[in-house]
Design a protein around this motif. Structure first.
Motif, short mmCIF file in Angstrom:
data_model
loop_
_atom_site.label_atom_id
_atom_site.label_comp_id
_atom_site.label_asym_id
_atom_site.label_seq_id
_atom_site.Cartn_x
_atom_site.Cartn_y
_atom_site.Cartn_z
N LEU A 32 0.52 -1.15 -0.08
CA LEU A 32 0.00 0.14 0.04
C LEU A 32 1.07 1.31 0.60
CD1 LEU A 32 -3.28 -1.25 2.51
CD2 LEU A 32 -2.72 -0.51 0.17
N LYS A 33 2.00 1.24 0.59
CA LYS A 33 3.12 2.02 0.59
C LYS A 33 3.23 2.95 -0.67
CE LYS A 33 5.02 1.93 5.62
NZ LYS A 33 6.19 1.76 6.49
N LEU A 35 1.34 1.75 -3.14
CA LEU A 35 0.91 2.69 -3.98
C LEU A 35 0.75 3.36 -3.61
CD1 LEU A 35 -1.99 0.08 -4.23
CD2 LEU A 35 -0.52 0.76 -5.70
N GLY A 36 1.09 4.31 -2.54
CA GLY A 36 1.06 6.09 -2.40
C GLY A 36 0.28 5.99 -1.76
N ILE A 37 -0.45 5.15 -0.71
CA ILE A 37 -1.77 5.80 -0.23
C ILE A 37 -1.50 6.39 1.45
CG2 ILE A 37 -3.25 4.44 2.12
CD1 ILE A 37 -4.08 3.06 -0.71
N LEU A 42 -3.37 4.35 5.99
CA LEU A 42 -3.00 3.62 6.11
C LEU A 42 -1.72 3.06 7.26
CD1 LEU A 42 0.46 2.58 3.72
CD2 LEU A 42 1.35 3.08 5.74
N SER B 153 3.49 8.41 8.54
CA SER B 153 2.28 7.82 9.49
C SER B 153 2.68 8.31 10.56
CB SER B 153 1.38 6.74 9.24
OG SER B 153 2.12 5.70 10.03
N LEU B 357 -4.48 10.52 -5.37
CA LEU B 357 -4.35 9.26 -5.81
C LEU B 357 -5.31 8.88 -6.65
CD1 LEU B 357 -1.95 6.88 -5.55
CD2 LEU B 357 -2.79 6.79 -3.47
N LEU B 359 -5.98 5.63 -7.89
CA LEU B 359 -5.17 3.99 -6.84
C LEU B 359 -5.48 3.08 -8.93
CD1 LEU B 359 -6.99 3.12 -3.90
CD2 LEU B 359 -4.77 2.79 -4.05
N ALA B 362 -1.54 4.16 -10.14
CA ALA B 362 -0.92 3.36 -9.03
C ALA B 362 -0.21 1.94 -9.48
CB ALA B 362 -1.00 3.43 -7.59
N VAL B 363 -1.80 1.38 -9.12
CA VAL B 363 -1.90 -0.30 -9.33
C VAL B 363 -1.30 -0.71 -10.68
CG1 VAL B 363 -3.97 -2.09 -9.30
CG2 VAL B 363 -3.87 -0.84 -7.79
N ARG B 365 0.62 0.06 -12.50
CA ARG B 365 1.86 0.79 -11.74
C ARG B 365 2.81 -0.58 -11.28
NH1 ARG B 365 5.00 2.93 -7.97
NH2 ARG B 365 7.17 3.49 -8.88
N GLN B 366 2.17 -0.67 -10.26
CA GLN B 366 3.10 -1.88 -9.41
C GLN B 366 2.88 -2.88 -9.85
OE1 GLN B 366 0.97 -2.98 -5.79
NE2 GLN B 366 2.55 -2.24 -4.55
#
Lengths: 141, 413
Positions: A32-33, A35-37, A42, B153, B357, B359, B362-363, B365-366
């Protein structure tokens, strides 16, 4: 489509394997990191998936941890092969634990697992029978 | 100059040791030489420590120029607490501050004096504010930047009390302005540092304040001159550091000084990473304060120190346990007054928020990166110039390197 599944990460979780405990939730976290969440989301997911994973390790005969990515939500699903939660309402109480003394000696089983999962998810479903427990925790994005 | 780690390309053999050691994967090999991405570097100094060819020079000549090219400036020195652990057992450490004056400074304000004040501020904040647990110390700039980079975080857990170097700089300036009737522009403040990370705290602070220190001098670059002064017999002006304050240079020293009962002191980059993972998983909220130091044993393990970190730790313990406390802290009586005005607190600098974002992208890309990764051998050998196969896959995806930079695949081709 906001509600179509973009990606599912799945991990096998072994019962009683305290050496590996936390590895699946760590993997979810690092995925998830990358992905940029957002970091607040997170952190909630980290807690939920860690507690769910530990529940499988401590209480079940083994199972799977999934992390489903949707455009508008993330869903953590844990599925195990039993023996089930005897009293779900009681299990939701903070500090209530059925963990054995040997597990508590390892520093686990404080009775905060399910309460924490509930606290950090926007929606929680628990289905439990003697053949298995399924927990579906949703976090809205 | 705002970067303190320089590479001597003549010495670098492209061995991959530093690249693999780097906790933020900031290093790549380009044409067989190490290259640090300054945006990712947290100045922890692991590369300096691990390099078998001493190719990293942890300094620029500029600190020397700053010191000698400003003869008209009034020069204040703030020695790190770890300096006191660098002298042989039995050295009169009360001579250290005088030695600093002898080597060309006009005024010394000991970081340990400021630590006396900061420890109290930490104690009060932990007693008063109970919602955030654990609080994380902001003393080690490299640990703080590791958190910023890998554990964003946990930024909310940072205690945000100014660290001793910063407080010492402010108080020293204040004194010098008053006692010598000078303007701020006439003064330059130098911190004698155990590590490259402190320079980052000066050039790019995490807080929204202007740092009080102007320049950072590597401890090892000035040590020889200091030592020669310290062992002179005729040196008779005595001034003591705070004996509890000097313990800040050793892991656990901050918490002990702040009289905390429920703390955790972690040191060494890999250990910090494990503890931060635990905190991120919601564990350790039963602990009040976490001290994280990038270097083994704390600041005594910093790469600019002269003495082995364990010997320095022993020296510091010896000093703080067996010397008679003769420290006269110049500002301790003003603590309540300073604390009441919020003097010790600060806010984080506003950072640019990332855009919304996507998503789905992003998915995708991953998954593309995963496709590339699955074709790589998974040896993490580093020969391609990236620290791991995953890092190489990302670099290929970002068009920053070529797929066939992988030597294993090239050999098979």
């Amino acid at each position: 489509m906001a509600d179509s599944l973009l990606k599912r990460y799945t991990y096998d979780v072994m019962a009683n394997d305290f050496m590996a405990a936390g590895k699946s939730s760590s993997a979810i976290k690092s995925n998830l990191k990358s992905l940029g969440i957002d970091s607040d989301i997170l952190r909630r997911i980290a807690i939920i998936s860690y507690e769910a994973e530990l529940n499988i390790v401590i209480h079940s005969f083994g199972g799977k941890l999934h992390c489903d990515i949707y455009e508008n939500k993330i869903v953590i699903i844990s599925e195990d092969a039993g023996p089930g939660i005897e009293d779900v309402d009681l299990a939701m109480k903070e500090g209530y634990s059925t963990a054995s003394d040997s597990v508590r000696e390892l520093g686990f089983g404080a009775g905060m697992g399910l309460p924490n999962i509930k606290k950090y998810s926007d929606h929680l479903e628990i289905n439990s029978s003697s053949t298995g427990t399924k927990i579906v925790a949703t976090i809205n994005l | 100059m705002n970067f303190s780690i320089m590479l001597d390309e003549g010495k670098c053999r492209g061995c991959t040791n530093c690249m693999k050691r780097c906790p933020t994967q900031a290093i790549r090999l380009i044409n067989g030489k190490a290259f640090i991405n300054t945006a990712k570097c947290i100045h922890c100094g692991e590369c300096i420590r691990i390099c078998p060819y001493n190719a990293y020079t942890p300094e620029s000549i500029e600190w020397y120029n700053q010191m000698h090219d400003s003869p008209k400036k009034f020069k204040i020195a703030i020695p790190t607490t770890s300096l006191y652990g660098q002298f042989p057992r039995g050295t009169d450490i009360c001579k250290v501050q005088n030695a600093i004056l002898k080597v060309g400074f006009d005024y010394v304000y000991d970081a340990s004096w400021a630590a006396d004040l900061v420890a109290r501020a930490i104690k009060l904040k932990i007693e008063k504010e109970k919602t955030i647990r654990p609080y994380i110390s902001t003393y080690c700039p490299a640990a703080v930047r590791l958190i910023k980079y890998r554990y964003p975080s946990l930024m909310d857990n940072l205690i945000l009390i100014r660290e001793p170097m910063e407080i010492a700089g402010i108080l020293a300036r204040e004194r010098v302005r008053k006692n010598y009737n000078l303007k701020d522009d006439d003064i330059k403040v130098f911190y004698i540092s155990p590590c490259p990370a402190k320079l980052l705290a000066v050039t790019n602070p995490i807080g929204d304040y202007t740092p009080s220190v102007d320049w950072v001098i590597p401890l090892n670059k000035i040590y020889g001159n200091l030592y020669r002064e310290v062992i002179k017999e005729d040196n008779n002006i005595c001034s003591y550091p705070s004996l509890k304050g000097v313990r800040w240079s050793v892991a656990g020293g901050q918490s002990e000084h702040a009289e905390l009962k429920n703390y955790l002191a972690v040191h060494g980059m890999e250990n910090i990473i494990q503890i931060m993972e635990e905190i991120e998983n919601g564990k350790l909220s039963n602990i009040d304060f976490v001290e994280a130091s990038a270097c083994v044993n704390g600041c005594v393990g910093g790469t600019f120190n002269v003495v082995n970190p364990f010997i320095a730790t022993s020296n510091i313990y010896y000093i703080s346990n067996s010397l008679k406390d003769e420290c006269i802290n110049p500002d301790i009586d003003r603590f309540d007054e300073m604390h009441a005005t919020g003097f010790f607190n600060y806010k984080l600098k506003e950072e640019e928020r990332p855009g919304k974002l996507n998503l789905k992208e992003a998915v995708e890309r991953q998954e593309k990166i995963k496709e590339i990764l699955d074709m790589l051998p998974g040896l993490d050998c580093g020969s391609c110039g990236a620290p791991t196969c995953l890092a190489h896959a990302e670099d290929v995806y970002n068009k920053e390197s070529e797929f066939y930079d992988c030597v294993v695949l090239r050999a098979k081709k």
